[in-house]
Write an enzyme that holds these catalytic residues in place. Structure first.
Site, PDB file in Angstrom:
ATOM      1  N   ALA A  29      -9.452  11.850 -72.196  1.00  0.00           N
ATOM      2  CA  ALA A  29     -10.849  11.394 -72.198  1.00  0.00           C
ATOM      3  C   ALA A  29     -10.879   9.884 -72.414  1.00  0.00           C
ATOM      4  O   ALA A  29     -11.589   9.377 -73.284  1.00  0.00           O
ATOM      5  CB  ALA A  29     -11.665  12.134 -73.252  1.00  0.00           C
ATOM      6  N   HIS A  34      -9.262   2.794 -74.946  1.00  0.00           N
ATOM      7  CA  HIS A  34      -7.911   3.114 -74.499  1.00  0.00           C
ATOM      8  C   HIS A  34      -7.422   2.083 -73.473  1.00  0.00           C
ATOM      9  O   HIS A  34      -6.247   1.690 -73.499  1.00  0.00           O
ATOM     10  CB  HIS A  34      -7.874   4.504 -73.853  1.00  0.00           C
ATOM     11  CG  HIS A  34      -8.228   5.621 -74.784  1.00  0.00           C
ATOM     12  ND1 HIS A  34      -9.426   6.299 -74.699  1.00  0.00           N
ATOM     13  CD2 HIS A  34      -7.556   6.182 -75.817  1.00  0.00           C
ATOM     14  CE1 HIS A  34      -9.458   7.237 -75.626  1.00  0.00           C
ATOM     15  NE2 HIS A  34      -8.351   7.179 -76.335  1.00  0.00           N
TER      16      HIS A  34
END
Length: 330
Positions: A29, A34
């Site tokens: 996800a 990230h």
């Protein structure tokens, strides 16, 4: 650059290595937080190195009643984000690949630090987290592994494990990425309704309120330390009124001993207000801790600290934190 998808440890081991390998561990996800980790990994690996992003939803770190089944799984989108951010490979093993004999009987213990804050609220969470991180570090064999500072207690425990057990790689923490309104990026933000999101902003607002109070205290202490060091400066201060230094010194004497308490109180005011909103914020904890062991810092503490908060809004549990340094102006 084309990012390769790998599903087995054998495929990963078969890849030739010519430079540094930088690894970013995720549960998928992926979002901009990230992506920031991956871009930083790309810089650290260099042009001749390799960036590997792991995607694995670890069942060991979800407790009873937590959202293992609900946790988003978006591998195709994750690969695209990883590729755009500069990853060479995505390692997305199955549960059977990571735990071929079923749940491991031998696990990493997080120790006393793992029983505080998040560990108290989620018993066993950090044991499961460290066990899978240890396995992933062995499977990916990085030179450097990167983790977000948003999960500050997790980062501290990983650093402690790597140091205590001589894992032999560098652990790098990357600052929290926030949305424009201040909310820390999280895969769980997608669960929030519009009203819940407005309430959830209280987490970051509480941290900023505590940080602002801390900055004001540090500035006051710095100003007091500028009190006349020479006779000429003393005379100059006297010329503009009865010693400004005396007033500053008095203020510091009152403020400094209550430094950490004042920071906590400023953050708590915001959270108390959010508890009366609709929908309300339900606080799990607010803590001002030493990042070396996540114990509450005492009055007179100098050095690094972490102001951390965890709360529920609706059915969604969120965490956030901000680093502070006490005595920075000394």
């Amino acid at each position: 650059m084309t990012t390769v998808l790998l599903n087995t440890a054998a495929e990963l081991r078969a890849r030739p290595r010519t430079g540094r390998r930088a690894v970013v561990m995720t549960m998928g996800a992926l979002h901009e937080g990230h992506a920031t980790l991956i871009r930083t990994a790309r810089e650290l690996a260099g042009a001749d190195g390799e960036v590997v992003v792991t995607v694995f939803v670890n069942p060991l770190q979800f407790g009873a009643g937590e959202d293992l089944d609900r946790y988003p799984r978006t591998l195709d989108a994750d690969i695209k984000i990883a590729e755009q951010a500069g990853a060479d490979a995505v390692f997305a093993p199955s549960v059977d690949e990571v735990y071929p004999g079923g749940e491991p009987q031998v696990r990493i213990s997080a120790g006393p630090m793992g029983e505080r804050l998040e560990g108290s609220t989620r018993p066993g969470h950090f044991d499961g987290m460290l066990t899978v991180v240890a396995k992933m570090l062995h499977l990916t064999a990085p030179d450097v592994a990167l983790f977000g500072q948003k999960d500050a207690q997790q980062l501290a425990l990983i650093r402690r494990m790597v140091r205590d057990l001589n894992f032999g790689m560098e652990i790098v923490g990357v600052p929290t990425v926030r949305e424009a309104d201040g909310l820390a990026l999280s895969s769980r933000n997608r669960y929030l309704s519009a009203g819940e999101r407005r309430t959830a902003l209280a987490l970051s607002q509480a941290l900023f309120a505590g940080s602002d109070r801390h900055a004001a205290q540090e500035a006051l202490c710095a100003r007091a330390r500028e009190v006349p060091a020479t006779h000429a400066r003393a005379e100059a201060l006297s010329a503009i009124g009865e010693s400004r230094a005396a007033a500053d010194t008095h203020a510091v004497a009152k403020a400094a001993p209550g430094g950490p308490a004042a920071v906590r109180a400023a953050a708590r005011l915001v959270l108390d207000d959010a508890a009366r909103l609709s929908p309300p914020l339900t606080l799990d904890y607010l803590a001002l801790v030493d990042p070396s062991d996540f114990t509450e810092i005492p009055d007179g503490h100098t050095g690094e600290a972490v102001l951390a908060v965890a709360a529920r809004v609706g059915t969604t549990r969120l965490i956030d934190n901000i680093p502070l340094t006490f005595g920075a102006a000394s």
